[in-house]
Design an enzyme around this catalytic site. Structure first.
Site, PDB file in Angstrom:
ATOM      1  N   ASP A  62       0.620  -0.936   0.174  1.00  0.00           N
ATOM      2  CA  ASP A  62       0.101  -0.435   0.101  1.00  0.00           C
ATOM      3  C   ASP A  62       0.773   1.270   0.603  1.00  0.00           C
ATOM      4  O   ASP A  62       0.173   2.063   0.543  1.00  0.00           O
ATOM      5  CB  ASP A  62      -1.326   0.063   1.114  1.00  0.00           C
ATOM      6  CG  ASP A  62      -2.295  -0.677   1.172  1.00  0.00           C
ATOM      7  OD1 ASP A  62      -3.094  -0.891   0.173  1.00  0.00           O
ATOM      8  OD2 ASP A  62      -2.272  -1.868   2.315  1.00  0.00           O
ATOM      9  N   GLU A  67       0.307   9.571   0.620  1.00  0.00           N
ATOM     10  CA  GLU A  67      -0.685  10.467   1.558  1.00  0.00           C
ATOM     11  C   GLU A  67      -0.530  10.474   3.203  1.00  0.00           C
ATOM     12  O   GLU A  67      -0.741  10.384   3.625  1.00  0.00           O
ATOM     13  CB  GLU A  67      -1.773  11.026   0.905  1.00  0.00           C
ATOM     14  CG  GLU A  67      -2.447  11.896   2.199  1.00  0.00           C
ATOM     15  CD  GLU A  67      -4.329  12.376   1.523  1.00  0.00           C
ATOM     16  OE1 GLU A  67      -4.132  13.437   0.438  1.00  0.00           O
ATOM     17  OE2 GLU A  67      -4.927  10.909   1.022  1.00  0.00           O
ATOM     18  N   ASP A  68      -0.467   8.858   3.002  1.00  0.00           N
ATOM     19  CA  ASP A  68      -0.884   8.206   4.382  1.00  0.00           C
ATOM     20  C   ASP A  68       0.314   8.446   5.145  1.00  0.00           C
ATOM     21  O   ASP A  68       0.143   8.050   6.406  1.00  0.00           O
ATOM     22  CB  ASP A  68      -1.388   7.163   4.885  1.00  0.00           C
ATOM     23  CG  ASP A  68      -2.768   6.931   3.833  1.00  0.00           C
ATOM     24  OD1 ASP A  68      -3.490   7.785   4.431  1.00  0.00           O
ATOM     25  OD2 ASP A  68      -3.550   5.882   2.759  1.00  0.00           O
ATOM     26  N   ARG A  87       0.494  -2.038   6.985  1.00  0.00           N
ATOM     27  CA  ARG A  87       1.783  -0.280   6.734  1.00  0.00           C
ATOM     28  C   ARG A  87       2.932   0.430   7.863  1.00  0.00           C
ATOM     29  O   ARG A  87       3.410   1.305   7.119  1.00  0.00           O
ATOM     30  CB  ARG A  87       0.266   0.758   6.490  1.00  0.00           C
ATOM     31  CG  ARG A  87      -0.103   0.267   5.134  1.00  0.00           C
ATOM     32  CD  ARG A  87      -1.560   1.023   4.529  1.00  0.00           C
ATOM     33  NE  ARG A  87      -0.393   2.079   3.964  1.00  0.00           N
ATOM     34  CZ  ARG A  87      -1.066   3.688   3.551  1.00  0.00           C
ATOM     35  NH1 ARG A  87      -2.578   3.563   3.505  1.00  0.00           N
ATOM     36  NH2 ARG A  87      -0.347   3.706   2.280  1.00  0.00           N
ATOM     37  N   ARG A 133      -8.507   4.017  11.079  1.00  0.00           N
ATOM     38  CA  ARG A 133      -6.862   3.841  10.777  1.00  0.00           C
ATOM     39  C   ARG A 133      -6.106   4.848  12.110  1.00  0.00           C
ATOM     40  O   ARG A 133      -5.081   5.280  12.416  1.00  0.00           O
ATOM     41  CB  ARG A 133      -6.317   4.253   9.613  1.00  0.00           C
ATOM     42  CG  ARG A 133      -7.223   3.690   8.816  1.00  0.00           C
ATOM     43  CD  ARG A 133      -6.330   1.998   8.881  1.00  0.00           C
ATOM     44  NE  ARG A 133      -6.759   1.373   8.047  1.00  0.00           N
ATOM     45  CZ  ARG A 133      -6.245   1.072   7.361  1.00  0.00           C
ATOM     46  NH1 ARG A 133      -5.534   2.344   6.136  1.00  0.00           N
ATOM     47  NH2 ARG A 133      -7.156  -0.090   5.746  1.00  0.00           N
ATOM     48  N   HIS A 166     -10.762   7.102   5.368  1.00  0.00           N
ATOM     49  CA  HIS A 166     -10.342   8.136   5.928  1.00  0.00           C
ATOM     50  C   HIS A 166     -10.817   9.655   6.136  1.00  0.00           C
ATOM     51  O   HIS A 166     -12.946   9.776   5.133  1.00  0.00           O
ATOM     52  CB  HIS A 166      -8.737   8.645   5.236  1.00  0.00           C
ATOM     53  CG  HIS A 166      -8.052   7.673   5.008  1.00  0.00           C
ATOM     54  ND1 HIS A 166      -7.093   7.574   4.200  1.00  0.00           N
ATOM     55  CD2 HIS A 166      -7.454   6.971   6.278  1.00  0.00           C
ATOM     56  CE1 HIS A 166      -7.116   6.185   4.652  1.00  0.00           C
ATOM     57  NE2 HIS A 166      -6.491   6.100   5.852  1.00  0.00           N
ATOM     58  N   CYS A 253      -4.691  10.145  -2.224  1.00  0.00           N
ATOM     59  CA  CYS A 253      -3.810   9.067  -1.394  1.00  0.00           C
ATOM     60  C   CYS A 253      -2.608   9.563  -1.893  1.00  0.00           C
ATOM     61  O   CYS A 253      -1.284   9.083  -2.019  1.00  0.00           O
ATOM     62  CB  CYS A 253      -4.104   7.882  -0.956  1.00  0.00           C
ATOM     63  SG  CYS A 253      -4.653   7.139  -2.088  1.00  0.00           S
TER      64      CYS A 253
HETATM   65  C1  CIR Z   1      -5.329   1.437   2.829  1.00  0.00           C
HETATM   66  O1  CIR Z   1      -6.514   0.646   3.001  1.00  0.00           O
HETATM   67  O2  CIR Z   1      -4.162   1.955   3.469  1.00  0.00           O
HETATM   68  C2  CIR Z   1      -4.776   1.473   1.445  1.00  0.00           C
HETATM   69  N1  CIR Z   1      -5.467   0.328   0.471  1.00  0.00           N
HETATM   70  C3  CIR Z   1      -5.993   2.833   0.768  1.00  0.00           C
HETATM   71  C4  CIR Z   1      -5.513   3.877   1.391  1.00  0.00           C
HETATM   72  C5  CIR Z   1      -5.210   4.917   0.467  1.00  0.00           C
HETATM   73  N2  CIR Z   1      -5.471   5.826   1.806  1.00  0.00           N
HETATM   74  C6  CIR Z   1      -6.477   7.835   1.578  1.00  0.00           C
HETATM   75  O3  CIR Z   1      -7.313   7.550   0.872  1.00  0.00           O
HETATM   76  N3  CIR Z   1      -5.343   8.045   1.510  1.00  0.00           N
END
Ligand code: CIR
Length: 258
Positions: A62, A67-68, A87, A133, A166, A253
């Site tokens: 991932d 961005e996360d 992650r 999260r 999110h 993201c």
């Molecule tokens: C997740 O579940 O963490 C990833 N498959 C997708 C993350 C998407 N992030 C975001 O929208 N900021």
């Protein structure tokens, strides 16, 4: 509205399809995902940004959802602590990348968790989602870090809305005091200080738009939202991110903009 000059992106890894997914839209097509990612980077350049490209992280499928892993605001960077076990660790290489680029770097510490996708900046205010999260502890640490840098911050609990992974899955700051919101976004007092444009119920995914300087990136295929934004004078740039949507990812993201 901040003007951005740079963006960080991360090349999708070859095992992208192993990423977390609840969308039920099938497995992503890797070749198409690479092509969509390249077009996304071109769009960032078309908005005037220098694009810094990090190599794929094969240990973290991932990690292209870069961005996360951090939030950058002015001279401050806050390194996130991802809330999904698979992650955790993605943030390390972002910390390395940002060292030297920012004078103040704060880090979310255990037991706090925070995904950057839960942070929506609207001028000098940060909305911080408390989600599956981002836990209250992580949101609190984030608020403290940005308040120390002169910003204001408030939390938005989205845990009762299963459609929102999110906070930014359901809200984008469009500039000019206006938010693009998904139906069901909690109406907190701080959020309602802004004007709301609500996407049609069947277009929740389109609420994750990204304002970059004079352009507005929107997900392709959401005609109602596109019409509403164009009628308001936004210069939209529609991008196909279907393969990332299969992994619950949106437009925002795929980059860190600053
Ligand atoms: C997740 O579940 O963490 C990833 N498959 C997708 C993350 C998407 N992030 C975001 O929208 N900021």
């Amino acid at each position: 509205m901040n003007r951005f000059t740079q963006a960080i992106v991360r090349v999708p890894s070859a095992n992208l399809a192993e990423g977390i997914s609840s969308a039920g839209l099938g497995r992503p097509d890797l070749a198409l995902a690479f092509a969509q990612h390249a077009a996304y980077c071109d769009a960032l350049r078309a908005c005037g940004l220098e694009v810094i490209t990090l190599p794929a992280e094969e240990r973290h499928p991932d990690a292209t959802f870069v961005e996360d892993t951090a939030v950058i605001a002015g001279r401050v960077a806050v390194i996130a602590r991802p809330g999904a076990a698979s992650r955790l660790g993605e943030e390390r290489s972002i910390l390395e990348c940002l060292r030297g680029m920012r004078s103040t770097i704060a880090q979310i510490r255990a037991p706090g968790t925070l995904d950057g996708g839960d942070v929506c900046q609207a001028e000098d205010h940060f909305f911080v989602g408390v989600s599956a999260r981002t836990n209250p502890e992580g949101a609190g640490q984030f608020c403290e870090a940005v308040r120390a840098a002169g910003y204001t911050a408030s939390t938005v609990d989205i845990r009762t809305n299963p459609l929102l992974l999110h906070l930014k899955s359901g809200v984008a700051y469009l500039g000019e005091g206006r938010l693009l919101a998904a139906p069901g976004l909690p109406r907190t007092p701080e959020l309602t200080r802004f004007e709301w444009l609500e996407v049609p119920a069947e277009e929740t995914y389109a609420a994750n738009a990204v304002r970059i300087n004079d352009r507005l990136l929107v997900a392709r295929g959401f005609a109602g939202t596109a019409r509403m934004l164009e009628a308001r004078g936004y210069a939209t740039l529609a991008l196909d991110v279907s393969e990332f949507r299969k992994l619950d990812g949106g437009l925002s993201c795929l980059s860190l903009r600053f």
